[in-house]
Design an enzyme around this catalytic site. Sequence first.
Site, short mmCIF file in Angstrom:
data_model
loop_
_atom_site.label_atom_id
_atom_site.label_comp_id
_atom_site.label_asym_id
_atom_site.label_seq_id
_atom_site.Cartn_x
_atom_site.Cartn_y
_atom_site.Cartn_z
N LYS A 63 39.20 36.75 27.88
CA LYS A 63 38.27 37.12 28.95
C LYS A 63 36.99 37.66 28.31
O LYS A 63 37.06 38.40 27.31
CB LYS A 63 38.93 38.18 29.83
CG LYS A 63 38.16 38.58 31.07
CD LYS A 63 38.98 39.59 31.89
CE LYS A 63 38.29 40.01 33.16
NZ LYS A 63 39.11 40.95 33.95
N SER A 138 39.54 39.57 38.63
CA SER A 138 38.37 39.10 37.92
C SER A 138 38.68 38.19 36.73
O SER A 138 37.80 37.52 36.23
CB SER A 138 37.55 40.29 37.44
OG SER A 138 38.29 41.08 36.54
N SER A 162 43.29 42.60 38.37
CA SER A 162 42.57 41.44 37.83
C SER A 162 43.35 40.51 36.92
O SER A 162 42.86 39.43 36.59
CB SER A 162 41.32 41.90 37.10
OG SER A 162 40.31 42.17 38.04
N1 GLN Z 1 39.26 43.45 42.42
C1 GLN Z 1 39.25 44.79 41.92
C2 GLN Z 1 37.81 45.26 41.79
O1 GLN Z 1 36.95 44.54 42.13
C3 GLN Z 1 39.98 44.88 40.63
C4 GLN Z 1 39.23 44.38 39.45
C5 GLN Z 1 39.96 44.50 38.15
O2 GLN Z 1 41.17 44.71 38.10
N2 GLN Z 1 39.20 44.42 37.09
O3 GLN Z 1 37.55 46.32 41.32
#
Ligand code: GLN
Length: 466
Positions: A63, A138, A162
Amino acid sequence: MLPNLSVEDLIEQIKSNKVSPEEVTNHFVKKTALIDPKIKSCISTAFVKGKDGILNGIPFMVKDNMEVIGTKTTCASKILENYVSPYTATAVQKLLDAGGTVIAKTNMDEFAMGASTEYSSFFTTKNPWDLQRVPGGSSGGSASAVASGMVPFALGSDTGGSIRQPASFCGIVGYKPTYGLVSRYGLVAFASSLDQIGPLTKNVRDAGLIGNILIGKDPKDSTTVEKQIDLLKNIENSIEGFKMAIPKEFTKGLSDAVKNVLFDAIDNFKKMGVKVDEVSIPSLKYAVAVYYIIAPAEASSNLSRYDGIRYGLSIDGESVDDIYTKTKDEGFGREVKRRIMLGTFTLSATYYDAYFDKAQKVRSKIVDELKQIFNSYDAIIGPTTPGVAFKIGQLSSPLEYYLQDIYTIPANLAGSPAVSLPMGSINGLPIGLQIMSKRFEDEKVLRIGRNYEMIRGKFPLPEVVA
Ligand code: GLN
């Protein structure tokens, strides 16, 4: 040709000289060149080869919020568009030391804030099961790359879901280790009390195999701890007699379609001699609200370093303040700005008690209530996501995105291990089963997952791979 093999299968093929490590790497590099233009999982390609080890020849993707020396680490943000990593993240280094090869950095929501990759400043990644849909986020680039067979595994990060949410949407396995098991050194910080690195894999055994390599105390990350954990050792031991809890709060608003898949999963557990009870964890209804106070607060502090002086983009101005303002205005996308504003607001002297302090208290309450449940149950199970992957552009308000992580956030708040693996499908689209347990019970979480995988049978692949 190498059919869609797991990491373990590939290691086996290489060991028995059926295929050479170079052939394996080349196969996946070619496959990525072929498939990525359709799916758009990668922000940049790379070729960083590790030492000799068990992962010899096995390629993986990272990532784009983890440092790999000499490669760009953009966090899918304009502010870091041209930032080149001067060092390598510990998690990546461990995989390189084990023989792995990094072949690409993957797309994500900007600074890992989002649930679809639509908040990437560069482009949106597609779901391999349906190109009109999001892969989740994400870590959507990593999940889609594994699901479409570009690599046998990839790294993601999980602050509120994410790793697990995109795994659920893409029909693969996503494992968030216990907070403290895997070093975050070299992971661009989003919310430091929640962030964890973990693998996205084709099956649960691979999550154990890669997890075993990642786990370990790191002097460069003081939140890591030394623990003797072997995720593979007992992974196929029976789970007969285990007790699972399904919180009412997780099933209340579910659609019939998701409920049906969940009921099938529960039947499978019962067939394995597992007791499944419905329980109530009242504070869970506050988890999303608490997360969206704490995560933006921590983010507003962590992101203050991108000021146009120290890293990445720098827009000239008349004064230092002017440089800060112009750089941030130009460099950060809308969602990141929203989080920074939310965070600075809730941390401000006037509102600190009403928001941040209160959120911390409710976080403790959630942790306590989860502890209570884990005193009597081996794990909490439920769907990973409220539904299957949504269409690109389908959601409009930030709240709709925030609610995607309604089931995944509690594990981050509690620092618990959790895994998502394919539970079943709805109209040809996958949905994940989440298994979550007490801190440091990672072995148990994967063991339950592996047992479920064995009774469920092989999960299909998206057509793009076939
Ligand atoms: N969707 C969540 C957010 O927008 C989690 C994101 C993540 O785990 N990095 O914060």
